[in-house]
Design a protein around this motif. Structure first.
Motif, PDB file in Angstrom:
ATOM      1  N   ASN A  48     -10.219  10.422  -6.753  1.00 41.55           N
ATOM      2  CA  ASN A  48     -10.831  10.018  -7.942  1.00 41.55           C
ATOM      3  C   ASN A  48     -12.454   9.656  -8.044  1.00 41.55           C
ATOM      4  O   ASN A  48     -13.174   9.833  -8.964  1.00 41.55           O
ATOM      5  CB  ASN A  48     -10.060   8.881  -8.752  1.00 41.55           C
ATOM      6  CG  ASN A  48      -8.585   9.360  -9.173  1.00 41.55           C
ATOM      7  OD1 ASN A  48      -8.448  10.624  -8.935  1.00 41.55           O
ATOM      8  ND2 ASN A  48      -7.760   8.293  -9.308  1.00 41.55           N
ATOM      9  N   ARG A  49     -12.534   8.900  -6.885  1.00 36.25           N
ATOM     10  CA  ARG A  49     -14.031   8.531  -6.508  1.00 36.25           C
ATOM     11  C   ARG A  49     -14.952   9.551  -5.956  1.00 36.25           C
ATOM     12  O   ARG A  49     -16.057   9.149  -5.649  1.00 36.25           O
ATOM     13  CB  ARG A  49     -13.929   7.276  -5.946  1.00 36.25           C
ATOM     14  CG  ARG A  49     -13.434   6.083  -6.707  1.00 36.25           C
ATOM     15  CD  ARG A  49     -13.232   4.792  -6.100  1.00 36.25           C
ATOM     16  NE  ARG A  49     -14.475   4.165  -5.902  1.00 36.25           N
ATOM     17  CZ  ARG A  49     -14.716   3.111  -5.413  1.00 36.25           C
ATOM     18  NH1 ARG A  49     -13.544   2.305  -5.120  1.00 36.25           N
ATOM     19  NH2 ARG A  49     -15.986   2.567  -4.994  1.00 36.25           N
ATOM     20  N   GLY A  50     -14.402  10.818  -5.520  1.00 33.35           N
ATOM     21  CA  GLY A  50     -15.204  11.995  -5.059  1.00 33.35           C
ATOM     22  C   GLY A  50     -15.061  12.422  -3.913  1.00 33.35           C
ATOM     23  O   GLY A  50     -15.545  13.506  -3.498  1.00 33.35           O
ATOM     24  N   ILE A  71       0.786  -1.416  -0.018  1.00 38.23           N
ATOM     25  CA  ILE A  71       0.078  -0.055   0.024  1.00 38.23           C
ATOM     26  C   ILE A  71       0.832   1.235  -0.009  1.00 38.23           C
ATOM     27  O   ILE A  71       1.748   1.465   0.890  1.00 38.23           O
ATOM     28  CB  ILE A  71      -0.989  -0.226   1.148  1.00 38.23           C
ATOM     29  CG1 ILE A  71      -2.008  -0.974   0.876  1.00 38.23           C
ATOM     30  CG2 ILE A  71      -1.443   1.391   1.637  1.00 38.23           C
ATOM     31  CD1 ILE A  71      -3.269  -0.746   1.738  1.00 38.23           C
ATOM     32  N   GLN A  72       0.547   2.123  -0.979  1.00 43.16           N
ATOM     33  CA  GLN A  72       1.162   3.465  -0.950  1.00 43.16           C
ATOM     34  C   GLN A  72       0.110   4.527  -0.394  1.00 43.16           C
ATOM     35  O   GLN A  72      -0.737   4.473  -1.167  1.00 43.16           O
ATOM     36  CB  GLN A  72       1.595   3.815  -2.514  1.00 43.16           C
ATOM     37  CG  GLN A  72       2.718   2.920  -2.962  1.00 43.16           C
ATOM     38  CD  GLN A  72       3.879   2.897  -2.360  1.00 43.16           C
ATOM     39  OE1 GLN A  72       4.581   3.830  -1.533  1.00 43.16           O
ATOM     40  NE2 GLN A  72       4.539   1.775  -2.305  1.00 43.16           N
ATOM     41  N   PRO A  73       0.194   5.030   0.561  1.00 47.74           N
ATOM     42  CA  PRO A  73      -0.756   5.914   1.040  1.00 47.74           C
ATOM     43  C   PRO A  73      -1.124   6.913   0.221  1.00 47.74           C
ATOM     44  O   PRO A  73      -2.484   7.254  -0.035  1.00 47.74           O
ATOM     45  CB  PRO A  73      -0.314   6.645   2.383  1.00 47.74           C
ATOM     46  CG  PRO A  73       0.918   5.505   2.791  1.00 47.74           C
ATOM     47  CD  PRO A  73       1.380   4.839   1.553  1.00 47.74           C
ATOM     48  N   GLN A  74      -0.298   7.583  -0.464  1.00 49.77           N
ATOM     49  CA  GLN A  74      -0.733   8.611  -1.526  1.00 49.77           C
ATOM     50  C   GLN A  74      -1.313   8.301  -2.507  1.00 49.77           C
ATOM     51  O   GLN A  74      -2.341   9.012  -3.199  1.00 49.77           O
ATOM     52  CB  GLN A  74       0.896   9.377  -1.895  1.00 49.77           C
ATOM     53  CG  GLN A  74       1.497  10.098  -0.979  1.00 49.77           C
ATOM     54  CD  GLN A  74       0.963  11.440  -0.398  1.00 49.77           C
ATOM     55  OE1 GLN A  74      -0.111  11.714  -0.823  1.00 49.77           O
ATOM     56  NE2 GLN A  74       1.291  11.824   0.568  1.00 49.77           N
ATOM     57  N   GLU A  75      -1.189   7.028  -3.045  1.00 55.94           N
ATOM     58  CA  GLU A  75      -1.901   6.485  -4.192  1.00 55.94           C
ATOM     59  C   GLU A  75      -3.291   6.265  -3.787  1.00 55.94           C
ATOM     60  O   GLU A  75      -4.168   6.509  -4.630  1.00 55.94           O
ATOM     61  CB  GLU A  75      -1.229   5.156  -4.685  1.00 55.94           C
ATOM     62  CG  GLU A  75      -0.227   5.489  -5.820  1.00 55.94           C
ATOM     63  CD  GLU A  75       0.696   4.160  -6.200  1.00 55.94           C
ATOM     64  OE1 GLU A  75       0.172   3.131  -6.134  1.00 55.94           O
ATOM     65  OE2 GLU A  75       2.017   4.528  -6.435  1.00 55.94           O
ATOM     66  N   MET A  76      -3.413   5.352  -2.468  1.00 57.47           N
ATOM     67  CA  MET A  76      -4.465   5.284  -1.945  1.00 57.47           C
ATOM     68  C   MET A  76      -5.507   6.622  -2.000  1.00 57.47           C
ATOM     69  O   MET A  76      -6.789   6.706  -2.102  1.00 57.47           O
ATOM     70  CB  MET A  76      -4.758   4.438  -0.698  1.00 57.47           C
ATOM     71  CG  MET A  76      -6.013   3.932  -0.260  1.00 57.47           C
ATOM     72  SD  MET A  76      -5.688   2.855   1.036  1.00 57.47           S
ATOM     73  CE  MET A  76      -7.340   2.804   1.804  1.00 57.47           C
ATOM     74  N   MET A  77      -4.851   7.627  -1.456  1.00 59.35           N
ATOM     75  CA  MET A  77      -5.561   8.760  -1.252  1.00 59.35           C
ATOM     76  C   MET A  77      -6.072   9.722  -2.620  1.00 59.35           C
ATOM     77  O   MET A  77      -6.943   9.970  -2.664  1.00 59.35           O
ATOM     78  CB  MET A  77      -4.870   9.800  -0.576  1.00 59.35           C
ATOM     79  CG  MET A  77      -4.921   9.824   0.943  1.00 59.35           C
ATOM     80  SD  MET A  77      -3.508  10.428   1.813  1.00 59.35           S
ATOM     81  CE  MET A  77      -3.657  12.312   1.897  1.00 59.35           C
ATOM     82  N   GLN A  78      -5.149   9.217  -3.489  1.00 61.46           N
ATOM     83  CA  GLN A  78      -5.632   9.588  -4.931  1.00 61.46           C
ATOM     84  C   GLN A  78      -6.590   8.761  -5.472  1.00 61.46           C
ATOM     85  O   GLN A  78      -7.715   9.443  -6.196  1.00 61.46           O
ATOM     86  CB  GLN A  78      -4.357   9.612  -5.937  1.00 61.46           C
ATOM     87  CG  GLN A  78      -4.587  10.097  -7.349  1.00 61.46           C
ATOM     88  CD  GLN A  78      -4.978  11.616  -7.173  1.00 61.46           C
ATOM     89  OE1 GLN A  78      -4.260  12.387  -6.655  1.00 61.46           O
ATOM     90  NE2 GLN A  78      -5.792  11.930  -7.939  1.00 61.46           N
ATOM     91  N   LYS A  79      -6.903   7.520  -5.174  1.00 63.15           N
ATOM     92  CA  LYS A  79      -7.887   6.808  -5.454  1.00 63.15           C
ATOM     93  C   LYS A  79      -9.244   7.216  -4.848  1.00 63.15           C
ATOM     94  O   LYS A  79     -10.314   7.331  -5.572  1.00 63.15           O
ATOM     95  CB  LYS A  79      -7.947   5.255  -5.310  1.00 63.15           C
ATOM     96  CG  LYS A  79      -6.754   4.634  -6.124  1.00 63.15           C
ATOM     97  CD  LYS A  79      -6.376   3.097  -5.536  1.00 63.15           C
ATOM     98  CE  LYS A  79      -5.509   2.659  -6.386  1.00 63.15           C
ATOM     99  NZ  LYS A  79      -5.050   1.348  -5.831  1.00 63.15           N
TER     100      LYS A  79
END
Ligand code: ZN
Length: 182
Positions: free
Chosen positions: A115-117, A104-112
């Motif tokens: 992206n979902r609103g 898990i990459q926290p920054q990538e998860m936050m970007q997801k």
């Protein structure tokens, strides 16, 4: 038909055919063990089978990565309930190779989330409120180290008595092979 409807119609049959009978047991774990492991779907049947446990033998607590986020959070509370209310005498913390929490990459998860609103305002507001999202979402790099850290936290927990043994293991999600870490 939605998945829920499929589940409910199967469930009706399961109950009316008394398929539950083979699973009848009590809430007390027969082997006096509580396991903390990962929610990984590969471990769902594999882990109990690989350890020779059947229904009623053990309590299983699950979290992403078998991680205990906080010494006074829900996971630690569940372990304490298993010990004091349900007579567990041993705690097994079992991580596994190829764990999603290791990647898990926290920054990538936050970007997801964005992206979902979920708005940037929400993220900023949480950060200003003292919730360090990048820390909170962070996984681990080494599963052995993560298991050791959890074992340490449980062993030294102020509300756990010393006679409760705490073991740390890692399981292979393909073969079920166990390895003792602590
Ligand atoms: Zn995992």
């Amino acid at each position: 038909m939605s998945l829920l409807n499929e589940i409910l119609s199967f469930n009706q049959k399961f109950v009316s055919e008394k398929q539950y009978e083979q699973f009848i047991t009590t809430k007390f774990p027969d082997k006096k063990i509580v396991i903390l492991t990962c929610m990984d779907a590969r471990l769902f049947e594999l882990l109990p089978k690989a350890m020779n446990f059947k229904n009623g033998d053990v309590k299983i607590v699950k979290s992403a990565g078998a991680v205990i986020n906080h010494p006074f959070g829900g996971i630690m509370r569940s372990l304490l309930v298993a010990v004091y209310e349900l007579n567990a005498e041993e705690i097994y913390i079992i991580g596994h190779y190829d764990c999603g929490m290791g990647a898990i990459q926290p920054q990538e998860m936050m970007q997801k989330m964005i992206n979902r609103g979920i708005t940037h305002d929400t993220i900023n507001m949480l950060n200003y409120s003292g919730v360090k999202l990048t820390d909170w979402l962070r996984g681990f790099e080494d599963v052995h180290e993560s298991v050791r850290h959890s074992v340490d936290m449980v062993r030294n927990h102020p509300l756990l008595v010393k006679e409760v043994a705490v073991h740390g293991l890692v399981i292979d999600p393909a073969t079920g092979r166990l390895e003792v870490v602590e």
